[in-house]
Design a protein around this motif. Structure first.
Motif, PDB file in Angstrom:
ATOM      1  N   ARG A 295      12.499   2.598 -32.159  1.00 54.86           N
ATOM      2  CA  ARG A 295      11.438   1.728 -31.650  1.00 54.86           C
ATOM      3  C   ARG A 295      10.716   2.347 -30.454  1.00 54.86           C
ATOM      4  O   ARG A 295       9.507   2.187 -30.292  1.00 54.86           O
ATOM      5  CB  ARG A 295      12.020   0.368 -31.238  1.00 54.86           C
ATOM      6  CG  ARG A 295      10.965  -0.670 -30.837  1.00 54.86           C
ATOM      7  CD  ARG A 295      11.627  -1.964 -30.409  1.00 54.86           C
ATOM      8  NE  ARG A 295      12.557  -2.446 -31.422  1.00 54.86           N
ATOM      9  CZ  ARG A 295      13.489  -3.384 -31.212  1.00 54.86           C
ATOM     10  NH1 ARG A 295      13.615  -3.932 -30.013  1.00 54.86           N
ATOM     11  NH2 ARG A 295      14.280  -3.763 -32.190  1.00 54.86           N
ATOM     12  N   HIS A 296      11.457   3.078 -29.614  1.00 51.71           N
ATOM     13  CA  HIS A 296      10.899   3.474 -28.322  1.00 51.71           C
ATOM     14  C   HIS A 296      10.689   4.978 -28.126  1.00 51.71           C
ATOM     15  O   HIS A 296       9.778   5.366 -27.389  1.00 51.71           O
ATOM     16  CB  HIS A 296      11.778   2.945 -27.192  1.00 51.71           C
ATOM     17  CG  HIS A 296      11.841   1.457 -27.110  1.00 51.71           C
ATOM     18  ND1 HIS A 296      10.746   0.685 -26.774  1.00 51.71           N
ATOM     19  CD2 HIS A 296      12.854   0.581 -27.343  1.00 51.71           C
ATOM     20  CE1 HIS A 296      11.082  -0.593 -26.786  1.00 51.71           C
ATOM     21  NE2 HIS A 296      12.354  -0.687 -27.126  1.00 51.71           N
ATOM     22  N   LEU A 297      11.535   5.824 -28.711  1.00 51.33           N
ATOM     23  CA  LEU A 297      11.457   7.253 -28.400  1.00 51.33           C
ATOM     24  C   LEU A 297      10.135   7.861 -28.853  1.00 51.33           C
ATOM     25  O   LEU A 297       9.550   8.695 -28.145  1.00 51.33           O
ATOM     26  CB  LEU A 297      12.632   8.007 -29.031  1.00 51.33           C
ATOM     27  CG  LEU A 297      12.703   9.497 -28.721  1.00 51.33           C
ATOM     28  CD1 LEU A 297      12.982   9.740 -27.231  1.00 51.33           C
ATOM     29  CD2 LEU A 297      13.779  10.173 -29.579  1.00 51.33           C
ATOM     30  N   GLY A 298       9.649   7.484 -30.019  1.00 45.42           N
ATOM     31  CA  GLY A 298       8.404   8.054 -30.524  1.00 45.42           C
ATOM     32  C   GLY A 298       7.150   7.400 -30.002  1.00 45.42           C
ATOM     33  O   GLY A 298       6.041   7.864 -30.266  1.00 45.42           O
TER      34      GLY A 298
ATOM     35  N   TYR B 169      16.078  12.892 -20.542  1.00 47.06           N
ATOM     36  CA  TYR B 169      15.265  12.154 -21.509  1.00 47.06           C
ATOM     37  C   TYR B 169      15.838  10.756 -21.750  1.00 47.06           C
ATOM     38  O   TYR B 169      15.075   9.796 -21.943  1.00 47.06           O
ATOM     39  CB  TYR B 169      15.166  12.928 -22.823  1.00 47.06           C
ATOM     40  CG  TYR B 169      14.409  14.224 -22.705  1.00 47.06           C
ATOM     41  CD1 TYR B 169      13.115  14.250 -22.179  1.00 47.06           C
ATOM     42  CD2 TYR B 169      14.973  15.431 -23.113  1.00 47.06           C
ATOM     43  CE1 TYR B 169      12.411  15.436 -22.057  1.00 47.06           C
ATOM     44  CE2 TYR B 169      14.274  16.631 -22.994  1.00 47.06           C
ATOM     45  CZ  TYR B 169      13.000  16.626 -22.470  1.00 47.06           C
ATOM     46  OH  TYR B 169      12.307  17.816 -22.345  1.00 47.06           O
ATOM     47  N   VAL B 170      17.156  10.636 -21.738  1.00 49.16           N
ATOM     48  CA  VAL B 170      17.763   9.310 -21.872  1.00 49.16           C
ATOM     49  C   VAL B 170      17.364   8.425 -20.690  1.00 49.16           C
ATOM     50  O   VAL B 170      16.937   7.281 -20.865  1.00 49.16           O
ATOM     51  CB  VAL B 170      19.294   9.426 -21.978  1.00 49.16           C
ATOM     52  CG1 VAL B 170      19.945   8.039 -21.916  1.00 49.16           C
ATOM     53  CG2 VAL B 170      19.699  10.131 -23.272  1.00 49.16           C
TER      54      VAL B 170
ATOM     55  N   SER C 140      11.060   4.083 -19.367  1.00 51.07           N
ATOM     56  CA  SER C 140       9.837   3.696 -20.086  1.00 51.07           C
ATOM     57  C   SER C 140       9.947   2.260 -20.593  1.00 51.07           C
ATOM     58  O   SER C 140       8.959   1.510 -20.591  1.00 51.07           O
ATOM     59  CB  SER C 140       9.559   4.661 -21.245  1.00 51.07           C
ATOM     60  OG  SER C 140      10.469   4.482 -22.311  1.00 51.07           O
ATOM     61  N   ILE C 141      11.138   1.870 -21.002  1.00 50.59           N
ATOM     62  CA  ILE C 141      11.339   0.499 -21.478  1.00 50.59           C
ATOM     63  C   ILE C 141      11.225  -0.480 -20.308  1.00 50.59           C
ATOM     64  O   ILE C 141      10.648  -1.569 -20.438  1.00 50.59           O
ATOM     65  CB  ILE C 141      12.688   0.375 -22.204  1.00 50.59           C
ATOM     66  CG1 ILE C 141      12.668   1.241 -23.475  1.00 50.59           C
ATOM     67  CG2 ILE C 141      12.982  -1.079 -22.557  1.00 50.59           C
ATOM     68  CD1 ILE C 141      14.029   1.388 -24.142  1.00 50.59           C
TER      69      ILE C 141
ATOM     70  N   GLN D  66      23.801  -0.940 -26.230  1.00 57.24           N
ATOM     71  CA  GLN D  66      23.421  -0.585 -27.599  1.00 57.24           C
ATOM     72  C   GLN D  66      22.530   0.652 -27.614  1.00 57.24           C
ATOM     73  O   GLN D  66      22.733   1.573 -28.423  1.00 57.24           O
ATOM     74  CB  GLN D  66      22.697  -1.756 -28.257  1.00 57.24           C
ATOM     75  CG  GLN D  66      23.568  -2.963 -28.540  1.00 57.24           C
ATOM     76  CD  GLN D  66      22.738  -4.178 -28.922  1.00 57.24           C
ATOM     77  OE1 GLN D  66      21.617  -4.050 -29.437  1.00 57.24           O
ATOM     78  NE2 GLN D  66      23.263  -5.368 -28.658  1.00 57.24           N
ATOM     79  N   LEU D  67      21.531   0.684 -26.716  1.00 58.78           N
ATOM     80  CA  LEU D  67      20.637   1.832 -26.689  1.00 58.78           C
ATOM     81  C   LEU D  67      21.397   3.094 -26.313  1.00 58.78           C
ATOM     82  O   LEU D  67      21.178   4.152 -26.914  1.00 58.78           O
ATOM     83  CB  LEU D  67      19.484   1.593 -25.712  1.00 58.78           C
ATOM     84  CG  LEU D  67      18.521   2.779 -25.528  1.00 58.78           C
ATOM     85  CD1 LEU D  67      17.926   3.212 -26.859  1.00 58.78           C
ATOM     86  CD2 LEU D  67      17.423   2.436 -24.528  1.00 58.78           C
ATOM     87  N   TYR D  68      22.280   2.993 -25.346  1.00 61.96           N
ATOM     88  CA  TYR D  68      23.029   4.197 -24.967  1.00 61.96           C
ATOM     89  C   TYR D  68      23.905   4.686 -26.121  1.00 61.96           C
ATOM     90  O   TYR D  68      23.975   5.900 -26.373  1.00 61.96           O
ATOM     91  CB  TYR D  68      23.881   3.962 -23.720  1.00 61.96           C
ATOM     92  CG  TYR D  68      24.615   5.233 -23.358  1.00 61.96           C
ATOM     93  CD1 TYR D  68      23.912   6.347 -22.895  1.00 61.96           C
ATOM     94  CD2 TYR D  68      25.982   5.352 -23.548  1.00 61.96           C
ATOM     95  CE1 TYR D  68      24.557   7.541 -22.625  1.00 61.96           C
ATOM     96  CE2 TYR D  68      26.639   6.543 -23.279  1.00 61.96           C
ATOM     97  CZ  TYR D  68      25.921   7.637 -22.812  1.00 61.96           C
ATOM     98  OH  TYR D  68      26.571   8.822 -22.568  1.00 61.96           O
TER      99      TYR D  68
END
Length: 258
Positions: free
Chosen positions: A22-25, A115-116, A122-123, A137-139
């Motif tokens: 959902r977020h990286l791209g 980047y993590v 960014s979120i 969950q994201l980690y």
């Protein structure tokens, strides 16, 4: 901690990483990248690799490298050989007189960690942040993403809290302002190309990790933070007018099996 290698059969299918996808791209992650790169140039070995091996500009290089990273995250293909081939020649002696190699697991994981950290930032900036459970969950999904590289994960914490502790400790003990960092400072803070070029300089200052701001001698003001809020609001408004596919940067739009 034993290394975790994702079997080829798993690397060939899309891993369960919905928050990463959902977020990286998203181009808003790309807008936030000066945060990661500012930290990377303050790691002496990484700064030396950028000065000694990058030709044609820092951000032109990062557009290719991050594009490849995003492509790999969204792909079902086993692309581990691409990572090893691209980094095998990146070695030398840094400004401290110490040897480095970009495939050293400690150095490689640190870059991934920046980047993590930037993905979480960014979120926070553009999407209102995550709940405690969502952060975990994201980690966990970022660990799956890192596993696609097939590089030893001996430095990778297993929990989000562990990652925060690792990252804070690493930044406090491993970063410094070297001549290589000084040579790259201006371009990091004033990107001349790619998505970060669209981010106003005051907003970039507000995006910096406090440790990077300290070492780069950048004073982050209330006006800088206001500029970041204004930029985020405008970026979100533009995102609302685009189909989701076109909010993704091109390397995230491909068919995952191609």
């Amino acid at each position: 901690m034993a290394a975790t290698t994702i079997p080829a059969s798993d690397r060939r299918r899309r891993l369960p990483m919905p928050l990463v996808y959902r977020h990286l791209g998203d181009r808003r992650f790309a807008y936030t990248l000066p945060r990661a790169i500012a930290l990377q140039i303050l790691q002496p070995a990484n700064a030396a690799s950028l000065v000694q091996h990058v030709h044609g500009g820092l951000w032109a290089h990062k557009s290719r490298a991050v594009g490849q990273m995003v492509y790999m995250a969204y792909s079902n293909r086993d692309l581990t050989a691409v990572i090893r081939n691209a980094h095998a020649h990146v070695k030398g002696i840094d400004s401290r007189g110490e040897r480095y190699h970009s495939l050293n697991p400690e150095l490689f994981f640190f870059q991934h960690a920046t980047y993590v950290d930037t993905l979480f930032t960014s979120i926070d900036v553009f999407h209102g942040g995550l709940s405690r459970d969502e952060k975990e969950q994201l980690y966990a999904q970022c660990r799956l993403w890192y596993g696609k590289y097939d590089i030893s994960d001996r430095d990778q914490p297993t929990t989000y809290d562990g990652f925060v502790e690792y990252f804070d400790d690493y930044l406090a003990t491993h970063l410094s302002m070297t001549p290589d960092a000084a040579a790259l400072r201006q371009e990091v803070l004033h990107p001349p190309t790619w998505y970060p070029r669209k981010v106003p300089s005051p907003a970039i200052r507000a995006l910096l990790h406090p440790r990077a701001a300290e070492l780069l001698d950048v004073e982050v003001t209330g006006a800088d933070r206001a500029a970041l809020r204004a930029f985020a609001a405008a970026a979100n408004a533009r995102a609302g007018l685009r189909p989701h596919r076109y909010q993704l940067i091109p390397p995230a739009r491909h068919d995952p099996d191609e």
